[in-house]
Design a protein around this motif. Structure first.
Motif, PDB file in Angstrom:
ATOM      1  N   MET A   1       2.153  70.427  33.765  1.00 27.41           N
ATOM      2  CA  MET A   1       2.398  71.295  32.624  1.00 27.41           C
ATOM      3  C   MET A   1       3.887  71.449  32.334  1.00 27.41           C
ATOM      4  O   MET A   1       4.270  72.122  31.390  1.00 27.41           O
ATOM      5  N   LEU A   2       4.754  70.840  33.140  1.00 26.14           N
ATOM      6  CA  LEU A   2       6.197  70.912  32.900  1.00 26.14           C
ATOM      7  C   LEU A   2       6.570  69.961  31.760  1.00 26.14           C
ATOM      8  O   LEU A   2       5.928  68.931  31.575  1.00 26.14           O
ATOM      9  N   PRO A   3       7.616  70.324  31.010  1.00 28.13           N
ATOM     10  CA  PRO A   3       7.996  69.456  29.889  1.00 28.13           C
ATOM     11  C   PRO A   3       8.430  68.076  30.372  1.00 28.13           C
ATOM     12  O   PRO A   3       8.913  67.938  31.502  1.00 28.13           O
ATOM     13  N   ILE A   4       8.303  67.093  29.508  1.00 29.04           N
ATOM     14  CA  ILE A   4       8.665  65.693  29.745  1.00 29.04           C
ATOM     15  C   ILE A   4       7.808  65.076  30.845  1.00 29.04           C
ATOM     16  O   ILE A   4       7.135  64.075  30.621  1.00 29.04           O
TER      17      ILE A   4
ATOM     18  N   ALA B   1      11.523  70.110  23.698  1.00 25.79           N
ATOM     19  CA  ALA B   1      12.068  69.063  22.830  1.00 25.79           C
ATOM     20  C   ALA B   1      13.038  69.670  21.821  1.00 25.79           C
ATOM     21  O   ALA B   1      14.139  69.163  21.618  1.00 25.79           O
ATOM     22  N   VAL B   2      12.647  70.802  21.211  1.00 30.41           N
ATOM     23  CA  VAL B   2      13.507  71.445  20.217  1.00 30.41           C
ATOM     24  C   VAL B   2      14.826  71.877  20.867  1.00 30.41           C
ATOM     25  O   VAL B   2      15.915  71.597  20.358  1.00 30.41           O
ATOM     26  N   LEU B   3      14.724  72.539  22.029  1.00 25.78           N
ATOM     27  CA  LEU B   3      15.927  73.013  22.716  1.00 25.78           C
ATOM     28  C   LEU B   3      16.829  71.853  23.116  1.00 25.78           C
ATOM     29  O   LEU B   3      18.034  71.875  22.894  1.00 25.78           O
ATOM     30  N   LEU B   4      16.219  70.832  23.698  1.00 26.77           N
ATOM     31  CA  LEU B   4      17.010  69.702  24.178  1.00 26.77           C
ATOM     32  C   LEU B   4      17.733  69.004  23.041  1.00 26.77           C
ATOM     33  O   LEU B   4      18.902  68.644  23.156  1.00 26.77           O
ATOM     34  N   VAL B   5      17.023  68.831  21.908  1.00 31.86           N
ATOM     35  CA  VAL B   5      17.664  68.162  20.783  1.00 31.86           C
ATOM     36  C   VAL B   5      18.852  68.999  20.298  1.00 31.86           C
ATOM     37  O   VAL B   5      19.919  68.472  19.995  1.00 31.86           O
ATOM     38  N   ARG B   6      18.687  70.324  20.292  1.00 36.92           N
ATOM     39  CA  ARG B   6      19.784  71.184  19.836  1.00 36.92           C
ATOM     40  C   ARG B   6      20.990  71.106  20.747  1.00 36.92           C
ATOM     41  O   ARG B   6      22.120  70.911  20.309  1.00 36.92           O
TER      42      ARG B   6
ATOM     43  N   GLY C   1       7.178  63.791  24.570  1.00 33.76           N
ATOM     44  CA  GLY C   1       8.036  63.554  25.729  1.00 33.76           C
ATOM     45  C   GLY C   1       9.173  62.619  25.388  1.00 33.76           C
ATOM     46  O   GLY C   1      10.311  62.837  25.801  1.00 33.76           O
ATOM     47  N   PHE C   2       8.891  61.617  24.594  1.00 32.96           N
ATOM     48  CA  PHE C   2       9.926  60.637  24.311  1.00 32.96           C
ATOM     49  C   PHE C   2      11.025  61.213  23.436  1.00 32.96           C
ATOM     50  O   PHE C   2      12.202  60.977  23.675  1.00 32.96           O
TER      51      PHE C   2
END
Lengths: 407, 292
Positions: free
Chosen positions: A332-335, A366-371, A280-281
């Motif tokens: 179950m939602l991200p973050i 996390a992968v999508l957000l970082v991209r 999450g972080f």
């Protein structure tokens, strides 16, 4: 390090981020305060749950007094911490007054003053404490049955043969409900504080670099993505380090206060908490960096970080208020899962598939957000001097940027 | 050699830099001059890769400049900035390492430069605690700390007192003697004193470039003749010279067929003379000429 191979840029950025934070007084003080708060919480929890309590019961005759003292033993057997104490009053009216005024917790009075066979009445003000009621009912029934049996010449043991009922709990965890709820609250609160604190730090550092204009030198030296990664890694290491430290101190505190039982209940939840925290972080860290790069000055930060503050605050509210169904979906939602899942784990068992879903969704997010963040970051980091809206950052290509300051 | 090849950069409908081509040769200091808004900073940002060109490219040693190439360049942006709350030696070492130095090299180099600027004893101080002049020195040191293979300096001398400028020039000669150095400046006298080559930018285009001597030559060589009391107006009738101005006994002229020696003979043959001198046009005049 004294080798001659150059260190990758992202690592240098991360190292600088970490060493700067570790030398910041504000960071050390707030960390220490959180630790003290955590230990205090464990200690208070221990004191509250172990404290013996005495329920005083008003009586008007010697028989009732001895019944209360038998009831006290039974109460102790029931929950291990309740004792009953008889207080004598002249008559039923005085005893009831005492209950009403709160001088005593309950009164054990003959139902009919002249007729012992009518039995006893337990009088409470608005309610009678469960344990007290159970203990006194059992004490009265045992004593009276025994007396009646003797009088009638009945073999009490023969009479009671086969009537014994034992209790076996299928969900013994329910007993720890209080503990679990407190722990669940602590998980949510701790992530909220840590994520918000470190998040604002990342965003603030990025904006400061823009404000100081040092960012142009950095960008000329290394790829902007390396700067972003350095920030994410550096801050995540700090945040995770702090969380592991908190988990460690929390466990030590539980052990030191003799709460080995609580540790058995919460141990797995603490483990999951650390795992969810990492995922999450990292996902959030990239967004905080973007919030920082959208701001032109420190004053803009409140605005650009507002959506993130809401993302963090919403689960906090849900955790406190929502029903089971909503909690299950949200966890179950991200973050958001970082706060909700460990909190649900602390409250009770969670099916494995839900854990798997939560982890997978968060990894993907996390992968999508970082991209996405890296792209926005590259577009906005060098546009100093003013605030950039989120939509603007997404729309702008590399050729249609606003003119920079100067020539 | 660092080259800009047809570099173009548009911001919306405004073309800030329009097909700029030039080269910065190693071992030579190249001045980059132009009025405000001419596109100097934008060009330099594209050279450093902090801004991507709309078209055209930057070449380093004959090939398109890569990120790895640029990591070896030194850059001093127009908008100055370092970490204010970081110790200066640590800060310089950090930048050296970002540019690929090992930790040991980086610290050695940071201390060396601080010593040069007389800041050796203050290496543990925060940048914030230094005077503005000293902060500027640290900024310059930050662009030189990794022994750059090329230097791009945007207005490096602005805000420096004359002594600091001299120290900076000495440092440039010592540290960057054999690399291409491009620096922009408004101070034309300084550019004239320091530069070997010159690029003049106007409205996003290169309007003149070459060695300083070549550019001066463009304005034409002038001679100043001062006679002892006599009126100089008769010089207008001399064949082979073009008189641009006469003020009493003083005339300003360019040679138009006559050699300098012949001019001297003609003038001294005519009467008493106080001075015959070649006048080097100041760069500011060249600048005004080409940007007109």
């Amino acid at each position: 390090m004294s080798t001659d191979t150059p260190t990758p840029a992202w690592r240098l950025v991360a190292e600088r981020e970490i060493s700067t934070q570790l030398r910041s007084k504000g960071f050390l003080i707030s960390g220490a305060m959180l630790l003290v708060g955590l230990v205090a919480m464990v200690v208070i929890l221990t004191l509250v749950s172990d404290r013996e309590r005495t329920q005083s019961v008003a009586v008007v005759d010697a028989r009732a007094e001895s019944l209360v003292s038998q009831g006290s033993d039974l109460a102790d057997q029931i929950d291990g911490r309740t004792r009953l104490e008889a207080t004598s009053y002249d008559d039923a009216a005085a005893a009831e007054d005492a209950v009403e005024s709160g001088d005593v917790d309950a009164a054990l009075l003959p139902t009919s003053a002249g007729d012992p066979s009518a039995g006893y009445t337990l009088v409470g003000d608005a309610e009678v404490d469960d344990v007290t009621a159970q203990a006194l009912t059992a004490a009265v029934s045992t004593a009276v049955t025994r007396a009646n049996a003797t009088e009638l010449g009945v073999d009490l043991q023969a009479l009671g043969a086969g009537a014994r009922v034992e209790t076996r709990l299928l969900d013994p965890d329910a007993e720890d409900n209080g503990l679990r709820q407190v722990a669940s609250f602590v998980f949510v609160l701790l992530f909220y504080i840590t994520a918000l604190g470190f998040g604002m730090t990342i965003a603030g550092n990025v904006t400061q670099e823009k404000e100081n204009r040092v960012v142009e030198i950095l960008a000329a030296a290394v790829p902007i993505r390396a700067l972003l990664w350095g920030k994410i890694v550096g801050t995540s290491v700090l945040a995770i380090g702090q969380t592991v430290l908190f988990a460690f101190v929390g466990v030590i505190a539980l052990l030191a206060t003799g709460n080995t039982h609580a540790l058995g209940v919460l141990g797995p939840a603490i483990g999951w908490y650390v795992a969810f925290f990492v995922l999450g972080f990292v996902a959030l860290a990239s967004l905080w960096s973007v919030a920082g790069s959208l701001a032109g000055r420190m004053q803009d930060l409140q605005g650009t970080t507002a959506p993130l503050q809401i993302i963090l605050f919403a689960p906090y509210i849900i955790a406190v208020t929502a029903g089971e169904g909503i909690k299950t979906v949200v966890s179950m939602l991200p973050i958001v899962s970082t706060m909700m899942m460990p909190s649900r784990l602390a409250e009770g068992d969670v099916p494995l598939w839900q854990l798997v879903v939560a982890i997978s969704v968060t990894v993907v997010a996390a992968v999508l957000l970082v991209r996405v963040s890296a792209r926005i970051y590259e577009r906005t980091l060098l546009r100093t001097g003013r605030r950039i809206s989120f939509g603007e950052a997404l729309r702008s290509g590399t050729t249609e940027e606003a003119a920079p300051v100067g020539s | 050699m660092l080259e800009a090849h047809a570099l173009t950069r548009a911001f919306g409908s405004l073309t800030a830099v329009d097909g700029v081509t030039f080269e910065v040769r190693p071992g030579r200091i190249t001045g980059f001059v132009g009025a405000n808004g001419a596109g100097k900073t934008t060009t330099m940002q594209m050279l450093m890769g902090v801004l991507s060109p709309t078209s055209g490219e930057v070449r380093w040693r004959g090939a398109p400049a890569s990120a790895a190439d640029r990591r070896t360049f030194g850059y001093m942006p127009e908008e100055r900035g370092l970490y204010p709350r970081m110790k200066i030696a640590e800060q310089l070492a950090f930048f050296a390492r970002l540019h690929g130095f090992s930790s040991k090299q980086a610290w050695g180099r940071a201390d060396e430069l601080l010593e040069f600027f007389g800041l050796g004893e203050r290496r543990e101080e925060l940048l914030d605690n230094l005077s503005l002049g000293n902060q500027q020195r640290v900024q310059i040191a930050a662009s030189l700390v990794h022994r750059p293979s090329a230097l791009v300096l945007d207005e490096p001398f602005s805000g420096l007192d004359p002594l600091a400028v001299d120290a900076m020039v000495e440092l440039l000669h010592r540290e960057a003697a054999d690399v291409p150095v491009l620096f922009s400046s408004h101070q034309l006298d300084l550019v004239e004193r320091l530069c070997d080559d010159l690029i003049v930018l106007s409205s996003g285009r290169v309007v003149a470039s070459g060695t300083v001597a070549e550019l001066r030559g463009r304005a034409g060589e002038q001679y100043r003749v001062e006679l002892d009391g006599d009126n100089a107006a008769w010089l207008r009738d001399v064949r082979g010279v073009r008189v641009t101005d006469v003020d009493g006994s003083i005339a300003l002229l360019t040679l138009d067929g006559l050699s300098a020696a012949e001019l001297a003979r003609t003038v001294t043959g005519h009467g008493p003379v106080l001075e015959i001198a070649r006048v080097r046009p100041p760069l500011s005049e060249v600048f005004r000429e080409v940007t007109r």
